[in-house]
Design a protein around this motif. Structure first.
Motif, PDB file in Angstrom:
ATOM      1  N   LEU A 467       0.816  -1.213   0.000  1.00  9.62           N
ATOM      2  CA  LEU A 467       0.000   0.000   0.000  1.00  9.62           C
ATOM      3  C   LEU A 467       0.851   1.266   0.000  1.00  9.62           C
ATOM      4  O   LEU A 467       0.403   2.331  -0.441  1.00  9.62           O
ATOM      5  CB  LEU A 467      -0.934  -0.008   1.214  1.00  9.62           C
ATOM      6  N   ILE A 468       2.092   1.164   0.491  1.00  8.37           N
ATOM      7  CA  ILE A 468       2.966   2.342   0.605  1.00  8.37           C
ATOM      8  C   ILE A 468       3.211   3.004  -0.751  1.00  8.37           C
ATOM      9  O   ILE A 468       3.123   4.242  -0.851  1.00  8.37           O
ATOM     10  CB  ILE A 468       4.284   1.961   1.303  1.00  8.37           C
ATOM     11  N   PRO A 469       3.543   2.267  -1.845  1.00  4.33           N
ATOM     12  CA  PRO A 469       3.734   2.962  -3.135  1.00  4.33           C
ATOM     13  C   PRO A 469       2.492   3.721  -3.593  1.00  4.33           C
ATOM     14  O   PRO A 469       2.612   4.829  -4.130  1.00  4.33           O
ATOM     15  CB  PRO A 469       4.076   1.812  -4.098  1.00  4.33           C
ATOM     16  N   TYR A 470       1.323   3.138  -3.385  1.00  5.26           N
ATOM     17  CA  TYR A 470       0.083   3.827  -3.780  1.00  5.26           C
ATOM     18  C   TYR A 470      -0.097   5.119  -2.984  1.00  5.26           C
ATOM     19  O   TYR A 470      -0.430   6.173  -3.545  1.00  5.26           O
ATOM     20  CB  TYR A 470      -1.104   2.893  -3.563  1.00  5.26           C
ATOM     21  N   LEU A 471       0.128   5.062  -1.669  1.00  2.05           N
ATOM     22  CA  LEU A 471      -0.006   6.267  -0.843  1.00  2.05           C
ATOM     23  C   LEU A 471       1.058   7.286  -1.200  1.00  2.05           C
ATOM     24  O   LEU A 471       0.786   8.501  -1.194  1.00  2.05           O
ATOM     25  CB  LEU A 471       0.095   5.883   0.639  1.00  2.05           C
ATOM     26  N   THR A 472       2.262   6.838  -1.498  1.00  8.58           N
ATOM     27  CA  THR A 472       3.318   7.764  -1.905  1.00  8.58           C
ATOM     28  C   THR A 472       2.910   8.517  -3.162  1.00  8.58           C
ATOM     29  O   THR A 472       3.085   9.744  -3.257  1.00  8.58           O
ATOM     30  CB  THR A 472       4.631   6.996  -2.153  1.00  8.58           C
ATOM     31  N   TYR A 473       2.358   7.795  -4.121  1.00 11.26           N
ATOM     32  CA  TYR A 473       1.926   8.420  -5.372  1.00 11.26           C
ATOM     33  C   TYR A 473       0.784   9.410  -5.128  1.00 11.26           C
ATOM     34  O   TYR A 473       0.781  10.521  -5.675  1.00 11.26           O
ATOM     35  CB  TYR A 473       1.493   7.321  -6.342  1.00 11.26           C
ATOM     36  N   GLN A 474      -0.187   9.028  -4.315  1.00 13.62           N
ATOM     37  CA  GLN A 474      -1.358   9.866  -4.110  1.00 13.62           C
ATOM     38  C   GLN A 474      -1.075  11.096  -3.254  1.00 13.62           C
ATOM     39  O   GLN A 474      -1.654  12.165  -3.477  1.00 13.62           O
ATOM     40  CB  GLN A 474      -2.480   9.038  -3.460  1.00 13.62           C
TER      41      GLN A 474
END
Length: 772
Positions: A467-474
């Motif tokens: 989930l961390i890459p998705y949150l980083t992107y958002q």
């Protein structure tokens, strides 16, 4: 209450309210897109949409009120300490422990408000949210049917829709097939359908226009009937996709008395939830206890250091809380011990720090050795700088000194490096805080599902890891926006901006490294979205389904119904990709203009010949149609058909969504649908968003630069407050435009790029008006 107490409470409350707004907004953003979609589609009244907004807030406040108490006390007392007001109190003979009284009153009020949320308002609002959401989904059940997808959720029926109108009440290109022992034996095709939802009866009423119904029996291939119609009504049961009328309440929705008197098999989960509802309010008192001695001590870094310290304390508390909750659910610890361990640890730490309140830096303290080591390290650095400054300057060939001073126009200069270092420091701190807060909130949302489905610990860890890459992107654009505001706000408050101006450096020149840093950040997000993010999204989506107890998904699975090339629909009973073999294969070829059947092929068995690149059909028949009538019927024992050109790999394909595809993959997918004549507006909006969203980072940074100088006297706090305001405006506009583009009310390109363009021109306007 004395004047001093009122002054301290006012200072703490001011910072706590700001922290409450920031934390609540960060946790509210993921809900915004869905609510905007409901608003744009008019799938509910205005009052219902407002109710959904309000019902979300109490569940978020349960987490954010204790955080706000901590950051309010730390930053409020930190500001007083930085301005030597606490030293002035000591000089007047007022003990520093006197601060505990007004802070304690504030903490008690925060605990009482949190207790009201946990015991009454949060469960009540969650039940109401689920009820209103269920009513909307039931009344607008047609919105859940996605175009260009074979939907098998209906009882004994498979539904396929070529296109859906923006209102959701008109379907174009309707395909209805019987599901069961003889899958596909009865197929109804229609050019269009008017959809009327009847939630009270649990069904959709389809008013079909211009179609036909085809029926045959596998046991008697010579028998085949075609019934043409101009208009007919077709009821479709929707009980399987609508919300259950009698839904079991989850633990967060249950009342206090229900949890207290629960003696069933799941009593341990009920006790964990019960203790959690009391532990969070007490966390307000614990946070205040540990924040008072830390905030009252003078420290370098001001409010930025206080914010970082708050994040560390919050992270430590919730990590201990999660560990205790996990051990309590597994039976290693009792529910009371597991849920109160985090409060106990932080309370002991706060009591241990209280004696430090009366100490000064010159007095001996447990941290004196570390302070001396830090001072010794600073002394060594100064000595090295002094040695370098005394080294002989380089000379040219004729003996004159060479110019060593850098021009302010060169890049990168020392000032550029200084600005970028400060910017990226605050950016990474803010991103770490945002990601951690979001993951903590998500964990508590999934806690009931984790316990109910007995999900392994490593599965949960892997889910949050992916989930961390998705949150980083958002969250990166918001983090960059706030980091610029904080960086320039602190520089302005410390009069460093004035010093740069006095040195002849324009503010435009100061903005250059920050804008270049924003462009680098946008490029990094584009690379992340194209290379790693699709895979991470697939993994976290599959793990979330597993945590939620949904059927396990794989992204390389065969489908029983699949749309082939040139408007062919394949259906089969069995497909063996290793043997390249079909069992019970049925192929329907459609007319793209009228969505009527042109040819139908059935084969008991079909195998792929690699040498001929074709399917060999066995024991079946072929029927051709014209205007609803059979014009040719040909049974066969063994035959091949050149139009069946799809290889076995076509049927063993990936099943992924737009956010699980890279920019190039999504583009190819859209082109394929466009050639087939499908409506691609929603996917085109998402494709443009993959390019537009990362670019909002430099755009928002450009907008932040002039505002950062306006709030310079307020330093980091003013910058964060303004950043949240700009962030709320951008996400609201972006969610609204995306929802309007998805239903065809705006062109896809305009819907995706409008937020960037709006904020870009606003940024140019304020940047050019900035006094340099």
């Amino acid at each position: 209450m004395r004047i001093l107490d009122r002054y301290i409470v006012r200072e703490v409350v001011r910072h706590a309210l700001l922290g409450l707004i920031i934390f609540t907004f960060v946790l509210f953003v993921p809900k915004l897109v869905r609510l905007m979609e409901l608003f744009v589609r008019h799938s509910g009244s205005g009052a219902q949409i407002v109710d959904l907004f309000l019902f979300i807030i109490p569940g978020i406040l349960v987490f954010t009120i204790p955080m706000a108490v901590l950051i309010g006390v730390l930053l409020g007392l930190g500001r007083m300490s930085m301005d030597s007001e606490i030293i002035a109190l000591t000089a007047l003979g007022i003990s520093r422990k006197r601060i505990l009284f007004p802070v304690g009153i504030f903490a008690v009020l925060g605990a009482a408000l949190t207790l009201v949320m946990t015991l009454w308002l949060a469960p009540l609002s969650l039940r109401a949210f689920r009820a209103v959401e269920g009513a909307l989904l039931t009344s607008q059940i047609s919105f859940q049917v996605q175009p260009r997808v074979f939907d098998e959720r209906f009882p004994r029926m498979v539904l396929y829709i070529n296109d859906v109108s923006p209102s959701g009440t008109r379907w174009n290109g309707v395909f209805l097939a019987q599901a069961g022992a003889e899958s596909g034996s009865q197929i109804t095709l229609a050019e269009s359908a008017i959809v009327v939802a009847e939630p009270s009866q649990g069904k959709l009423e389809l008013h079909l226009n211009g179609g036909s119904t085809h029926e045959f029996s596998r046991s008697d291939p010579d028998h085949y009937s075609v019934t043409a119609f101009q208009r007919t009504d077709w009821p479709v049961e929707v009980t399987s996709i609508g919300p259950a009328t009698q839904r079991a309440l989850s633990n967060p929705e249950r009342s206090f008395t229900d949890l207290l008197h629960d003696h069933s098999k799941v009593w341990r989960e009920a006790r964990v939830e019960l203790h959690q509802r009391f532990a969070f309010p007490v966390a307000c008192l614990v946070f205040a206890l540990i924040a008072v001695p830390l905030g009252a001590q003078p420290r370098r870094g001001g409010r930025a250091a206080g914010t970082l310290l708050s994040v560390i304390i919050i992270a430590s508390y919730y990590l201990l809380f999660i560990i205790g909750a996990g051990l309590a659910r597994q039976g290693v610890l009792s529910p009371a011990t597991g849920m109160w361990a985090a409060n106990a640890v932080l309370a002991l730490a706060g009591l241990a720090l209280l004696p430090r309140m009366e100490r000064y830096r010159s007095e001996h303290a447990p941290s004196a050795i570390l302070a001396r080591l830090a001072a010794f390290w600073r002394l060594l650095r100064r000595q090295r700088i002094k040695v370098k400054s005394l080294s002989p300057l380089p000379r040219t060939g004729n003996g004159t000194l060479s110019a060593v001073a850098e021009s302010s126009s060169s890049f990168p200069s020392i000032i550029d490096i200084y600005l970028l270092r400060r910017f990226f420091y605050y950016f990474f701190v803010i991103m770490a805080a945002f990601i951690f807060l979001f993951e903590i909130f998500t964990f508590f949302e999934l806690l009931d599902d984790i316990a109910r489905h007995h999900v392994a610990f490593l599965i949960v860890v892997n889910y949050f890891r992916y989930l961390i890459p998705y949150l980083t992107y958002q969250l990166s654009p918001l983090g960059a926006l706030v980091a610029v505001l904080v960086t320039l706000g602190i520089l302005s408050k410390n009069n460093e901006i004035v010093a740069f101006k006095a040195s002849g450096i324009s503010l435009y020149r100061l903005a250059l490294p920050l804008l270049l840093g924003g462009i680098v950040l946008a490029l990094s997000l584009l690379v992340l979205d194209d290379v790693y993010l699709p895979y991470a999204n697939q993994r976290q989506d599959a793990l979330r389904n597993q945590i939620k107890g949904k059927p396990p998904q794989t992204y390389t699975r065969p489908q029983r119904w699949i749309f082939g090339e040139n408007f062919k629909v394949y259906n089969y009973d069995l497909f063996d990709p290793a043997e390249k073999l079909f069992g019970g294969l049925s192929v329907v070829e459609l007319d793209p203009a009228t969505f009527q059947m042109k040819r139908r092929v059935f084969a008991t068995r079909a195998r792929w010949l690699d040498t001929e690149n074709t399917w060999v059909l066995e024991s079946g028949w072929v029927r051709d149609f014209n205007e609803g009538s059979i014009v040719r019927y040909e049974p066969f024992k063994v035959t091949t058909l050149p139009e069946l050109s799809e290889p076995p790999s076509y049927f063993h394909r990936e099943v992924i969504q737009a956010f699980q595809m890279s920019w190039r993959d999504l583009r190819r997918y859209i082109e394929g649908l466009h050639r087939a004549g499908f409506d691609i507006s929603t996917l085109t909006v998402q494709w443009h968003k993959k390019l537009a969203y990362p670019l909002i980072a430099p755009v928002s940074m450009m907008l932040a630069i002039p505002f950062a100088l306006l709030v310079g006297s307020r330093g980091a706090i003013g910058g964060i407050a303004l950043g949240v305001g700009i962030g709320i405006a951008y996400w609201a506009v972006s969610a609204l435009m995306e929802a309007m583009g998805g239903i065809g009310q705006l062109p896809p390109m305009l819907a995706a790029w409008s937020p960037d363009l709006i904020f870009f021109f606003l940024g140019l306007y304020f940047l050019f008006k900035m006094p340099t």
